[in-house]
Design an enzyme around this catalytic site. Sequence first.
Site, PDB file in Angstrom:
ATOM      1  N   GLU A 262      22.468 -27.865 -25.703  1.00 43.05           N
ATOM      2  CA  GLU A 262      22.316 -27.935 -24.241  1.00 43.05           C
ATOM      3  C   GLU A 262      21.234 -28.930 -23.841  1.00 43.05           C
ATOM      4  O   GLU A 262      21.388 -29.685 -22.882  1.00 43.05           O
ATOM      5  CB  GLU A 262      21.930 -26.560 -23.674  1.00 43.05           C
ATOM      6  CG  GLU A 262      23.037 -25.553 -23.678  1.00 43.05           C
ATOM      7  CD  GLU A 262      22.590 -24.240 -23.033  1.00 43.05           C
ATOM      8  OE1 GLU A 262      22.007 -24.260 -21.943  1.00 43.05           O
ATOM      9  OE2 GLU A 262      22.822 -23.178 -23.643  1.00 43.05           O
TER      10      GLU A 262
ATOM     11  N   GLY B  38      13.182 -21.505 -19.264  1.00 47.39           N
ATOM     12  CA  GLY B  38      13.001 -22.870 -18.771  1.00 47.39           C
ATOM     13  C   GLY B  38      13.058 -23.945 -19.836  1.00 47.39           C
ATOM     14  O   GLY B  38      12.539 -25.043 -19.639  1.00 47.39           O
ATOM     15  N   SER B  39      13.730 -23.666 -20.960  1.00 51.86           N
ATOM     16  CA  SER B  39      13.751 -24.708 -22.000  1.00 51.86           C
ATOM     17  C   SER B  39      14.612 -25.899 -21.557  1.00 51.86           C
ATOM     18  O   SER B  39      14.286 -27.049 -21.895  1.00 51.86           O
ATOM     19  CB  SER B  39      14.227 -24.141 -23.336  1.00 51.86           C
ATOM     20  OG  SER B  39      15.591 -23.816 -23.288  1.00 51.86           O
ATOM     21  N   ASN B  40      15.665 -25.663 -20.789  1.00 54.79           N
ATOM     22  CA  ASN B  40      16.446 -26.798 -20.266  1.00 54.79           C
ATOM     23  C   ASN B  40      15.637 -27.589 -19.247  1.00 54.79           C
ATOM     24  O   ASN B  40      15.707 -28.821 -19.207  1.00 54.79           O
ATOM     25  CB  ASN B  40      17.755 -26.316 -19.651  1.00 54.79           C
ATOM     26  CG  ASN B  40      18.825 -26.106 -20.694  1.00 54.79           C
ATOM     27  OD1 ASN B  40      19.310 -27.064 -21.286  1.00 54.79           O
ATOM     28  ND2 ASN B  40      19.179 -24.855 -20.951  1.00 54.79           N
TER      29      ASN B  40
ATOM     30  N   HIS C  74      26.307 -24.506 -18.685  1.00 54.29           N
ATOM     31  CA  HIS C  74      26.846 -23.216 -19.135  1.00 54.29           C
ATOM     32  C   HIS C  74      26.981 -23.261 -20.665  1.00 54.29           C
ATOM     33  O   HIS C  74      27.447 -24.265 -21.208  1.00 54.29           O
ATOM     34  CB  HIS C  74      28.211 -22.976 -18.484  1.00 54.29           C
ATOM     35  CG  HIS C  74      28.795 -21.658 -18.850  1.00 54.29           C
ATOM     36  ND1 HIS C  74      28.449 -20.485 -18.198  1.00 54.29           N
ATOM     37  CD2 HIS C  74      29.669 -21.296 -19.830  1.00 54.29           C
ATOM     38  CE1 HIS C  74      29.094 -19.475 -18.749  1.00 54.29           C
ATOM     39  NE2 HIS C  74      29.848 -19.943 -19.737  1.00 54.29           N
TER      40      HIS C  74
ATOM     41  N   LEU D  10      19.983 -17.463 -12.513  1.00 49.31           N
ATOM     42  CA  LEU D  10      20.932 -16.352 -12.642  1.00 49.31           C
ATOM     43  C   LEU D  10      21.391 -15.775 -11.306  1.00 49.31           C
ATOM     44  O   LEU D  10      21.778 -14.618 -11.233  1.00 49.31           O
ATOM     45  CB  LEU D  10      20.309 -15.245 -13.510  1.00 49.31           C
ATOM     46  CG  LEU D  10      20.054 -15.632 -14.963  1.00 49.31           C
ATOM     47  CD1 LEU D  10      19.361 -14.508 -15.708  1.00 49.31           C
ATOM     48  CD2 LEU D  10      21.345 -16.020 -15.662  1.00 49.31           C
TER      49      LEU D  10
ATOM     50  N   ASN E 294      25.246 -27.488 -12.906  1.00 51.66           N
ATOM     51  CA  ASN E 294      24.869 -26.330 -13.723  1.00 51.66           C
ATOM     52  C   ASN E 294      25.160 -26.623 -15.187  1.00 51.66           C
ATOM     53  O   ASN E 294      25.997 -27.465 -15.502  1.00 51.66           O
ATOM     54  CB  ASN E 294      25.681 -25.099 -13.281  1.00 51.66           C
ATOM     55  CG  ASN E 294      25.287 -23.852 -14.034  1.00 51.66           C
ATOM     56  OD1 ASN E 294      24.093 -23.587 -14.253  1.00 51.66           O
ATOM     57  ND2 ASN E 294      26.262 -23.066 -14.456  1.00 51.66           N
TER      58      ASN E 294
HETATM   59  C1  GRF Z   1      20.981 -21.483 -21.144  1.00 52.36           C
HETATM   60  O1  GRF Z   1      21.765 -21.016 -22.202  1.00 52.36           O
HETATM   61  C2  GRF Z   1      21.856 -21.931 -20.001  1.00 52.36           C
HETATM   62  O2  GRF Z   1      23.068 -22.467 -20.412  1.00 52.36           O
HETATM   63  C3  GRF Z   1      22.100 -20.642 -19.289  1.00 52.36           C
HETATM   64  O3  GRF Z   1      20.901 -19.918 -19.390  1.00 52.36           O
HETATM   65  C4  GRF Z   1      20.162 -20.358 -20.529  1.00 52.36           C
HETATM   66  C5  GRF Z   1      18.844 -20.820 -19.990  1.00 52.36           C
HETATM   67  O4  GRF Z   1      17.931 -21.096 -20.946  1.00 52.36           O
HETATM   68  N1  GRF Z   1      22.611 -20.886 -17.981  1.00 52.36           N
HETATM   69  P1  GRF Z   1      16.560 -21.814 -20.517  1.00 52.36           P
HETATM   70  O5  GRF Z   1      15.906 -20.962 -19.437  1.00 52.36           O
HETATM   71  O6  GRF Z   1      16.884 -23.188 -20.055  1.00 52.36           O
HETATM   72  O7  GRF Z   1      15.745 -21.783 -21.782  1.00 52.36           O
END
Ligand code: GRF
Length: 199
Positions: free
Chosen positions: A183, A16-18, A113, A94, A111
């Site tokens: 990201e 969940g870092s994004n 990627h 996922l 999304n």
């Molecule tokens: C990221 O690299 C994103 O691009 C991919 O999965 C990873 C998720 O990382 N789809 P996080 O859970 O956001 O840390």
Amino acid sequence: MSDNKKRLAVFCSGTGSNFRALFHAIIERELPAEIVLCLSNRSQCGAVDFAREYGIETMLLSEKQFKTQGDFARAMLRALREHRIDLILLAGYLRKIPDEVIAAYPDKIVNIHPSLLPQFGGHGMYGMRVHEAVIASGENRSGATVHFVNEEYDKGRIIMQNHVPVLAGDTPETLAERVLRCEHRLYSDALEKLLTGES
Ligand code: GRF
């Protein structure tokens, strides 16, 4: 005032870092949006822990809970409608989004990627596999892509990209760390662009 805010759902399966980066960007950049739902196919993961800590409603929704894919899709649609969701952000989610949901939210599902699409995308290309493939290819650049979601994996219209170098001696892990930092910034910039038309 909050009536003008777009209601966002973030879909996650992992760390969940994004998700965290998006949450903080909304506050720091005063974006006209609010994350009102964190939907996950896993009852326990970093993203769900973060949502609970910050009082964001969480929902566990997994194919395993349903007899058919259709039932699963309808439950997802019901959840999105009940929460009056305007925009769905996939952040390390996922699972494939059912076609019925994609059809109901055209250009409203986004999304991120971890590569410069269209390179290193498609079915089975996720997580460390992407970075392994980039290094094996000998490319000297990688990066991240924010794109709309359509029925095909990683094929939807690109909203924004940014690149990072692939350095001599990189391992998939060191490259993954560099791309992930890229990201966080990119997803926040893309959200700002979607919400305000600027970035
Ligand atoms: C990221 O690299 C994103 O691009 C991919 O999965 C990873 C998720 O990382 N789809 P996080 O859970 O956001 O840390």
